[in-house]
Design a protein around this motif. Structure first.
Motif, PDB file in Angstrom:
ATOM      1  N   VAL A 123      30.200  32.716  48.499  1.00  0.00           N
ATOM      2  CA  VAL A 123      29.434  31.727  47.691  1.00  0.00           C
ATOM      3  C   VAL A 123      29.251  32.512  46.356  1.00  0.00           C
ATOM      4  CG1 VAL A 123      28.062  30.834  49.543  1.00  0.00           C
ATOM      5  CG2 VAL A 123      27.235  32.930  48.433  1.00  0.00           C
ATOM      6  N   GLN A 124      29.733  33.881  46.078  1.00  0.00           N
ATOM      7  CA  GLN A 124      29.340  33.928  44.848  1.00  0.00           C
ATOM      8  C   GLN A 124      30.857  33.914  43.982  1.00  0.00           C
ATOM      9  OE1 GLN A 124      29.537  35.863  47.929  1.00  0.00           O
ATOM     10  NE2 GLN A 124      27.972  37.293  48.075  1.00  0.00           N
ATOM     11  N   PRO A 125      30.272  33.783  42.782  1.00  0.00           N
ATOM     12  CA  PRO A 125      31.469  33.406  41.883  1.00  0.00           C
ATOM     13  C   PRO A 125      32.494  34.379  41.675  1.00  0.00           C
ATOM     14  CG  PRO A 125      29.552  34.171  40.541  1.00  0.00           C
ATOM     15  CD  PRO A 125      28.962  34.065  42.066  1.00  0.00           C
ATOM     16  N   LEU A 126      33.830  33.680  41.639  1.00  0.00           N
ATOM     17  CA  LEU A 126      35.120  34.479  41.858  1.00  0.00           C
ATOM     18  C   LEU A 126      35.613  34.636  40.356  1.00  0.00           C
ATOM     19  CD1 LEU A 126      36.107  34.001  45.265  1.00  0.00           C
ATOM     20  CD2 LEU A 126      34.792  36.037  44.362  1.00  0.00           C
ATOM     21  N   GLY A 127      35.503  33.679  39.486  1.00  0.00           N
ATOM     22  CA  GLY A 127      36.233  33.489  38.423  1.00  0.00           C
ATOM     23  C   GLY A 127      37.461  32.857  38.382  1.00  0.00           C
ATOM     24  N   PHE A 224      44.756  38.643  43.851  1.00  0.00           N
ATOM     25  CA  PHE A 224      43.142  38.547  43.752  1.00  0.00           C
ATOM     26  C   PHE A 224      42.546  39.422  44.554  1.00  0.00           C
ATOM     27  CE2 PHE A 224      45.089  35.957  47.458  1.00  0.00           C
ATOM     28  CZ  PHE A 224      44.575  36.597  48.341  1.00  0.00           C
ATOM     29  N   LEU A 225      43.335  40.408  45.363  1.00  0.00           N
ATOM     30  CA  LEU A 225      42.642  41.273  46.218  1.00  0.00           C
ATOM     31  C   LEU A 225      42.259  42.449  45.167  1.00  0.00           C
ATOM     32  CD1 LEU A 225      44.951  41.670  49.389  1.00  0.00           C
ATOM     33  CD2 LEU A 225      42.409  41.057  49.185  1.00  0.00           C
ATOM     34  N   GLN A 231      35.762  42.080  45.016  1.00  0.00           N
ATOM     35  CA  GLN A 231      35.481  43.135  45.608  1.00  0.00           C
ATOM     36  C   GLN A 231      33.920  43.190  45.710  1.00  0.00           C
ATOM     37  OE1 GLN A 231      37.558  46.288  43.553  1.00  0.00           O
ATOM     38  NE2 GLN A 231      39.450  45.369  44.069  1.00  0.00           N
ATOM     39  N   ALA A 232      33.320  42.908  44.531  1.00  0.00           N
ATOM     40  CA  ALA A 232      31.764  42.641  44.560  1.00  0.00           C
ATOM     41  C   ALA A 232      31.121  41.806  45.557  1.00  0.00           C
ATOM     42  CB  ALA A 232      31.385  42.418  43.149  1.00  0.00           C
ATOM     43  N   ALA A 233      32.161  40.783  45.833  1.00  0.00           N
ATOM     44  CA  ALA A 233      31.458  39.697  46.628  1.00  0.00           C
ATOM     45  C   ALA A 233      31.513  40.392  48.129  1.00  0.00           C
ATOM     46  CB  ALA A 233      32.381  38.533  46.739  1.00  0.00           C
ATOM     47  N   VAL A 236      31.893  46.204  48.125  1.00  0.00           N
ATOM     48  CA  VAL A 236      32.987  47.166  47.655  1.00  0.00           C
ATOM     49  C   VAL A 236      33.503  47.318  46.263  1.00  0.00           C
ATOM     50  CG1 VAL A 236      33.700  47.375  50.258  1.00  0.00           C
ATOM     51  CG2 VAL A 236      34.945  46.085  48.619  1.00  0.00           C
ATOM     52  N   ASN A 237      33.952  48.273  45.869  1.00  0.00           N
ATOM     53  CA  ASN A 237      34.296  48.663  44.565  1.00  0.00           C
ATOM     54  C   ASN A 237      35.825  49.294  44.502  1.00  0.00           C
ATOM     55  OD1 ASN A 237      34.253  51.234  45.486  1.00  0.00           O
ATOM     56  ND2 ASN A 237      32.337  51.691  44.459  1.00  0.00           N
ATOM     57  N   SER A 238      36.804  48.966  45.462  1.00  0.00           N
ATOM     58  CA  SER A 238      38.000  49.182  45.365  1.00  0.00           C
ATOM     59  C   SER A 238      38.830  48.202  46.352  1.00  0.00           C
ATOM     60  CB  SER A 238      38.113  50.594  45.690  1.00  0.00           C
ATOM     61  OG  SER A 238      38.201  50.775  46.858  1.00  0.00           O
ATOM     62  N   LEU A 239      40.097  48.293  45.964  1.00  0.00           N
ATOM     63  CA  LEU A 239      41.038  47.425  46.845  1.00  0.00           C
ATOM     64  C   LEU A 239      41.415  48.017  48.112  1.00  0.00           C
ATOM     65  CD1 LEU A 239      43.521  45.766  47.439  1.00  0.00           C
ATOM     66  CD2 LEU A 239      44.726  47.175  46.288  1.00  0.00           C
ATOM     67  N   TRP A 240      41.194  49.351  48.347  1.00  0.00           N
ATOM     68  CA  TRP A 240      41.494  49.906  49.613  1.00  0.00           C
ATOM     69  C   TRP A 240      40.226  50.023  50.409  1.00  0.00           C
ATOM     70  CZ3 TRP A 240      46.085  49.996  48.998  1.00  0.00           C
ATOM     71  CH2 TRP A 240      46.618  50.500  47.921  1.00  0.00           C
ATOM     72  N   GLN A 241      39.113  49.880  49.649  1.00  0.00           N
ATOM     73  CA  GLN A 241      37.584  49.731  50.573  1.00  0.00           C
ATOM     74  C   GLN A 241      37.732  48.383  51.358  1.00  0.00           C
ATOM     75  OE1 GLN A 241      34.611  50.619  47.987  1.00  0.00           O
ATOM     76  NE2 GLN A 241      34.600  52.954  48.351  1.00  0.00           N
ATOM     77  N   LEU A 242      38.309  47.269  50.199  1.00  0.00           N
ATOM     78  CA  LEU A 242      38.271  46.136  50.755  1.00  0.00           C
ATOM     79  C   LEU A 242      39.186  45.899  52.041  1.00  0.00           C
ATOM     80  CD1 LEU A 242      37.426  43.095  50.162  1.00  0.00           C
ATOM     81  CD2 LEU A 242      39.270  42.846  48.649  1.00  0.00           C
TER      82      LEU A 242
END
Length: 319
Positions: A123-127, A224-225, A231-233, A236-242
């Motif tokens: 539901v968070q905005p993703l731009g 998009f990853l 990532q904020a949605a 997490v704050n990195s691709l690898w954490q996601l």
């Protein structure tokens, strides 16, 4: 006035000459040196660009060989490398890179996120990233699914045989760092022939088409990853954490995911070199070919340091 100057002490005359002469001006400072900041995912994106480029060259080489009336006109002994083998091996390197990204969970993560997006769970905005996810989701029936990808990887990069042959080639390459003697050059030639023949027998047209499909979808998924809003949605704050929290099947930490990706990058470099030199009677490696030798050493180190899988939480959007 001149007489007064002549009568003045030498020190006074020098001071007067300096005062009356032109003033000294400092040279302008040199222009600032601008160093472009390194992109966070530059090594990954460079390896992906290398995969796409290798697949384009492979396609062009296959077309050229198909149009050559002399290709295949000369009967070679069974197992002798030919130009078509080289073309097939050009696609083996990107396929191996894709297999390591699959083991890291990159495409499964993208597919899971696209499913969550389509169901309205995010539901968070993703731009602008929302459009990329939607495009990826709508094309889901046009690409290979996870089981089909795994079947291709298992058939071409068959373990433990591939691992053993790849390790032999990497060890032979690293041995060339000091120049290498005759025995080491023979070992390199033998390792090239063994792994080249192993892959050439498995890289059929279906595997080549699969490599193109998978690498193209990896390119779309990374679009998009890598997005910070996505990532904020997921908190997490990195691709690898996601990717690391994509599910329990991979069970890798963020550092473990990145190690698999680095393993794929190093292996792709070695396999692209193999594709170029598989047919050489006595392949040689320059002692200052640091990129190739370093890639071989990194592949060996990554293979030895592969961590044991650990449980990871299922992927869910942040509240």
């Amino acid at each position: 006035m001149r007489a007064a100057r002549a009568a003045a002490p030498p020190a006074a005359r020098r001071a007067a000459a300096i005062a009356e002469g032109p003033r000294m001006r400092l040279a302008p400072p040199p222009p600032d040196i601008v160093i472009a900041p390194r992109h966070e995912h530059e090594p990954l994106l460079r390896a992906l660009a290398l995969s796409l480029s290798a697949l384009e060259r492979q396609s062009a080489l296959v077309i050229a060989l198909s149009a050559d009336p002399l290709e295949g006109a000369i009967d070679l002994p069974p197992g002798a490398p030919n130009a078509m083998d080289r073309a097939q091996l050009q696609a083996a390197a990107p396929l191996y890179f894709a297999a390591e990204l699959e083991a890291a969970g990159l495409l499964p993560t993208a597919e899971q996120i696209a499913g969550l997006f389509a169901s309205g769970a995010i539901v968070q905005p993703l731009g602008p990233g929302a459009q990329l996810i939607n495009t990826f989701w709508r094309a889901r029936r046009e690409r290979l699914d996870a089981s089909e990808r795994q079947a291709i990887f298992a058939r071409v990069i068959e373990t433990p045989y591939f691992e053993r042959l790849m390790a032999g080639l990497c060890e032979a390459i690293v041995a060339q760092a000091d120049g290498g003697d005759l025995r080491e050059r023979v070992a390199l030639e033998t390792a090239c022939g063994a792994l080249g023949e192993f892959l050439a027998l498995r890289m059929d047209p279906m595997a080549t088409l699969a490599a193109r499909d998978i690498v193209a979808n990896i390119n779309l998924a990374l679009g998009f990853l890598r997005d910070r809003m996505l990532q904020a949605a997921f908190a997490v704050n990195s691709l690898w954490q996601l990717v690391a929290v994509a599910g329990t099947q991979q069970g890798l930490s963020a550092s473990g995911v990145q190690r698999r990706v680095d393993q794929g990058r190093a292996g792709q470099t070695v396999l692209l070199w193999l594709a170029e030199h598989y047919a050489d009677a006595a392949p040689r490696i320059a002692a200052d070919d640091y990129e190739l030798i370093g890639a071989a050493q990194r592949w060996l180190s990554g293979r030895d340091a592969a961590p044991a899988p650990a449980a990871a939480p299922a992927l869910s959007a942040a509240a």
